[in-house]
Design a protein around this motif. Structure first.
Motif, PDB file in Angstrom:
ATOM      1  N   HIS A   1      38.495 -76.482 -52.875  1.00  0.00           N
ATOM      2  CA  HIS A   1      38.027 -76.425 -54.262  1.00  0.00           C
ATOM      3  C   HIS A   1      38.119 -77.825 -54.882  1.00  0.00           C
ATOM      4  N   PRO A   2      37.167 -78.192 -55.748  1.00  0.00           N
ATOM      5  CA  PRO A   2      37.215 -79.525 -56.366  1.00  0.00           C
ATOM      6  C   PRO A   2      38.538 -79.861 -57.047  1.00  0.00           C
ATOM      7  N   ASP A   3      39.148 -78.884 -57.750  1.00  0.00           N
ATOM      8  CA  ASP A   3      40.433 -79.171 -58.397  1.00  0.00           C
ATOM      9  C   ASP A   3      41.520 -79.484 -57.370  1.00  0.00           C
ATOM     10  N   THR A   4      41.480 -78.802 -56.248  1.00  0.00           N
ATOM     11  CA  THR A   4      42.450 -79.069 -55.183  1.00  0.00           C
ATOM     12  C   THR A   4      42.233 -80.464 -54.613  1.00  0.00           C
ATOM     13  N   ILE A   5      40.980 -80.819 -54.382  1.00  0.00           N
ATOM     14  CA  ILE A   5      40.685 -82.140 -53.810  1.00  0.00           C
ATOM     15  C   ILE A   5      41.100 -83.239 -54.782  1.00  0.00           C
ATOM     16  N   ARG A   6      40.879 -83.025 -56.074  1.00  0.00           N
ATOM     17  CA  ARG A   6      41.298 -84.020 -57.068  1.00  0.00           C
ATOM     18  C   ARG A   6      42.819 -84.164 -57.089  1.00  0.00           C
ATOM     19  N   ALA A   7      43.532 -83.047 -56.903  1.00  0.00           N
ATOM     20  CA  ALA A   7      44.992 -83.113 -56.842  1.00  0.00           C
ATOM     21  C   ALA A   7      45.439 -83.901 -55.614  1.00  0.00           C
TER      22      ALA A   7
ATOM     23  N   LEU B   1      37.893 -87.468 -47.933  1.00  0.00           N
ATOM     24  CA  LEU B   1      36.564 -87.956 -47.570  1.00  0.00           C
ATOM     25  C   LEU B   1      35.815 -86.928 -46.730  1.00  0.00           C
ATOM     26  N   GLU B   2      36.494 -86.317 -45.775  1.00  0.00           N
ATOM     27  CA  GLU B   2      35.856 -85.303 -44.927  1.00  0.00           C
ATOM     28  C   GLU B   2      35.371 -84.114 -45.756  1.00  0.00           C
ATOM     29  N   MET B   3      36.193 -83.687 -46.726  1.00  0.00           N
ATOM     30  CA  MET B   3      35.823 -82.518 -47.535  1.00  0.00           C
ATOM     31  C   MET B   3      34.664 -82.824 -48.490  1.00  0.00           C
ATOM     32  N   TRP B   4      34.713 -83.970 -49.169  1.00  0.00           N
ATOM     33  CA  TRP B   4      33.602 -84.310 -50.067  1.00  0.00           C
ATOM     34  C   TRP B   4      32.304 -84.498 -49.285  1.00  0.00           C
ATOM     35  N   THR B   5      32.395 -85.082 -48.090  1.00  0.00           N
ATOM     36  CA  THR B   5      31.189 -85.266 -47.269  1.00  0.00           C
ATOM     37  C   THR B   5      30.594 -83.912 -46.900  1.00  0.00           C
ATOM     38  N   ARG B   6      31.453 -82.986 -46.505  1.00  0.00           N
ATOM     39  CA  ARG B   6      30.987 -81.658 -46.100  1.00  0.00           C
ATOM     40  C   ARG B   6      30.457 -80.861 -47.296  1.00  0.00           C
ATOM     41  N   LEU B   7      31.127 -80.976 -48.441  1.00  0.00           N
ATOM     42  CA  LEU B   7      30.756 -80.167 -49.603  1.00  0.00           C
ATOM     43  C   LEU B   7      29.582 -80.740 -50.383  1.00  0.00           C
ATOM     44  N   SER B   8      29.520 -82.071 -50.507  1.00  0.00           N
ATOM     45  CA  SER B   8      28.572 -82.692 -51.435  1.00  0.00           C
ATOM     46  C   SER B   8      27.572 -83.628 -50.776  1.00  0.00           C
ATOM     47  N   GLY B   9      27.787 -83.949 -49.511  1.00  0.00           N
ATOM     48  CA  GLY B   9      26.878 -84.870 -48.837  1.00  0.00           C
ATOM     49  C   GLY B   9      27.392 -86.295 -48.877  1.00  0.00           C
ATOM     50  N   GLN B  10      26.865 -87.103 -47.966  1.00  0.00           N
ATOM     51  CA  GLN B  10      27.401 -88.442 -47.769  1.00  0.00           C
ATOM     52  C   GLN B  10      27.109 -89.394 -48.923  1.00  0.00           C
ATOM     53  N   GLU B  11      26.049 -89.125 -49.683  1.00  0.00           N
ATOM     54  CA  GLU B  11      25.660 -90.066 -50.727  1.00  0.00           C
ATOM     55  C   GLU B  11      26.052 -89.615 -52.131  1.00  0.00           C
ATOM     56  N   HIS B  12      26.800 -88.534 -52.237  1.00  0.00           N
ATOM     57  CA  HIS B  12      27.245 -88.068 -53.551  1.00  0.00           C
ATOM     58  C   HIS B  12      28.292 -89.041 -54.110  1.00  0.00           C
ATOM     59  N   PRO B  13      28.306 -89.248 -55.435  1.00  0.00           N
ATOM     60  CA  PRO B  13      29.300 -90.164 -56.030  1.00  0.00           C
ATOM     61  C   PRO B  13      30.742 -89.847 -55.652  1.00  0.00           C
ATOM     62  N   TYR B  14      31.086 -88.546 -55.546  1.00  0.00           N
ATOM     63  CA  TYR B  14      32.452 -88.194 -55.165  1.00  0.00           C
ATOM     64  C   TYR B  14      32.771 -88.689 -53.754  1.00  0.00           C
ATOM     65  N   THR B  15      31.797 -88.548 -52.868  1.00  0.00           N
ATOM     66  CA  THR B  15      31.994 -88.997 -51.490  1.00  0.00           C
ATOM     67  C   THR B  15      32.118 -90.513 -51.442  1.00  0.00           C
ATOM     68  N   LEU B  16      31.263 -91.198 -52.163  1.00  0.00           N
ATOM     69  CA  LEU B  16      31.303 -92.662 -52.181  1.00  0.00           C
ATOM     70  C   LEU B  16      32.624 -93.167 -52.758  1.00  0.00           C
ATOM     71  N   GLN B  17      33.129 -92.490 -53.786  1.00  0.00           N
ATOM     72  CA  GLN B  17      34.424 -92.879 -54.354  1.00  0.00           C
ATOM     73  C   GLN B  17      35.546 -92.654 -53.352  1.00  0.00           C
TER      74      GLN B  17
END
Length: 334
Positions: A276-282, A307-323
């Motif tokens: 979940h995004p809140d978990t990843i932010r934590a 990084l692995e979770m944001w890539t899987r959830l949002s794609g490699q070029e999403h701002p969250y993944t890039l951050q």
């Protein structure tokens, strides 16, 4: 055939069907807002165009200065705001305000509500001087009509304080936030949600000025209240823990911050799951605390997972993944 098609083909049905179109505009606006909330922009855009057609029909039938027409202009402006089309929203809100001002007067509730809406649009575009002027006028009118301690007046004070904060006018914001907290506490008690929100806003102003001890005291109170009222695992309680951990970090109290961040992460995993995004932010916040203490191996392990979770959830070029990539690179280079 839609209502608007029927009205165009059969003008004689205006009186009966415009009442339906009034309902439809509000209904369609609500649907458009729902689509914006779930980020279905294509459907929201389609509904926005339908609202425009219905609005044109009402303006043709009743005139541009009819109260219902102005109200539907504001519905359309709201949809524009939800779509991030601030220029269009601003133009409609200015037009609505000018009409209400002329027809109903400056201090009519509809006029004041439109001033509040326009101030919000200004703030969203970082036109804070324009927003400040409107918020000061709104506060003066509410104070004159309702008195200083009325809830509407206090909310107007809070809106003005937010505009001050956005401009970096933290001393002005602090003065207002202290008054707001005192009034809510006196009117509603310390455990009311409005009072707790005021405590949080004041704590944020303290933090922005580097007054971390004052911010910490408030955040501890907020956490104690949420824990007592809602329990340890309520989302609001966990967010209060997060705010307190941030204050600890800002003061360099990383041991205390780490303890809280570990608890926060465990709670989000149990409540929401690992991805979940809140978990990843934590996880990211805990990784930052590890890095600040030079626990780079612990930080690296978390940043790789993030990084692995944001890539899987949002794609490699999403701002969250890039951050996340940037954060991991920072750990590697430390």
């Amino acid at each position: 055939m839609t209502t608007e098609d029927t009205l165009l083909r059969h003008p004689e049905m205006n009186a009966e069907n415009l009442a339906e179109s009034k309902y439809n505009i509000q209904n369609v606006a609500n649907q458009a807002t729902m689509y914006c909330n779930i980020e279905n922009w294509e459907e929201a855009e389609s509904l926005k165009n339908r609202i425009k057609r219905l609005l044109e029909l009402r303006a043709t039938a009743f005139g541009g200065e009819h109260p219902d027409t102005i109200r539907e202009m504001e519905n359309l402006a709201s949809v524009y705001s939800n779509l991030g089309k601030w220029t269009e929203a601003e133009g409609l809100q200015i037009e609505a305000l000018e009409l209400y001002d002329r027809i109903l007067g400056r201090e009519h509730p509809n006029t004041i509500q439109t001033m509040k809406n326009l101030a919000s649009v200004y703030s969203a575009q970082e036109k804070f001087m324009d927003a400040e002027k409107l918020q000061i006028q709104i506060l003066e009118m509410y104070t004159r009509h309702f008195g200083r301690d009325h809830p509407e007046t206090i909310r107007a004070m809070s809106n003005l304080a937010s505009v001050y904060s956005a401009q970096g006018k933290f001393m002005d914001a602090e003065k207002l936030q202290i008054q707001i907290l005192e009034m809510w506490t006196r009117l509603l008690g310390q455990d009311h949600s409005d009072t707790i929100r005021a405590m949080s806003n004041l704590a944020s102003v303290y933090s922005a000025q580097g007054e971390f001890m004052d911010a910490e005291q408030l955040q501890i109170q907020i956490l104690e209240i949420h824990t007592r009222l809602l329990g340890r695992e309520h989302p609001d309680t966990i967010r209060a823990m997060t705010d307190l951990a941030s204050v600890y970090s800002a003061q360099g109290e990383f041991t205390d911050a780490e303890k809280l961040q570990i608890q926060i992460l465990k709670l989000w995993i149990r409540l929401l799951g690992r991805e979940h995004p809140d978990t990843i932010r934590a996880m990211s916040s805990l990784a930052s605390v590890y890095s600040a203490q030079e626990k780079f191996m612990d930080a690296e392990q978390l940043q790789i997972q993030i990084l692995e979770m944001w890539t899987r959830l949002s794609g490699q070029e999403h701002p969250y993944t890039l951050q996340a990539m940037s954060n991991l690179a920072s750990v590697y280079s430390a």
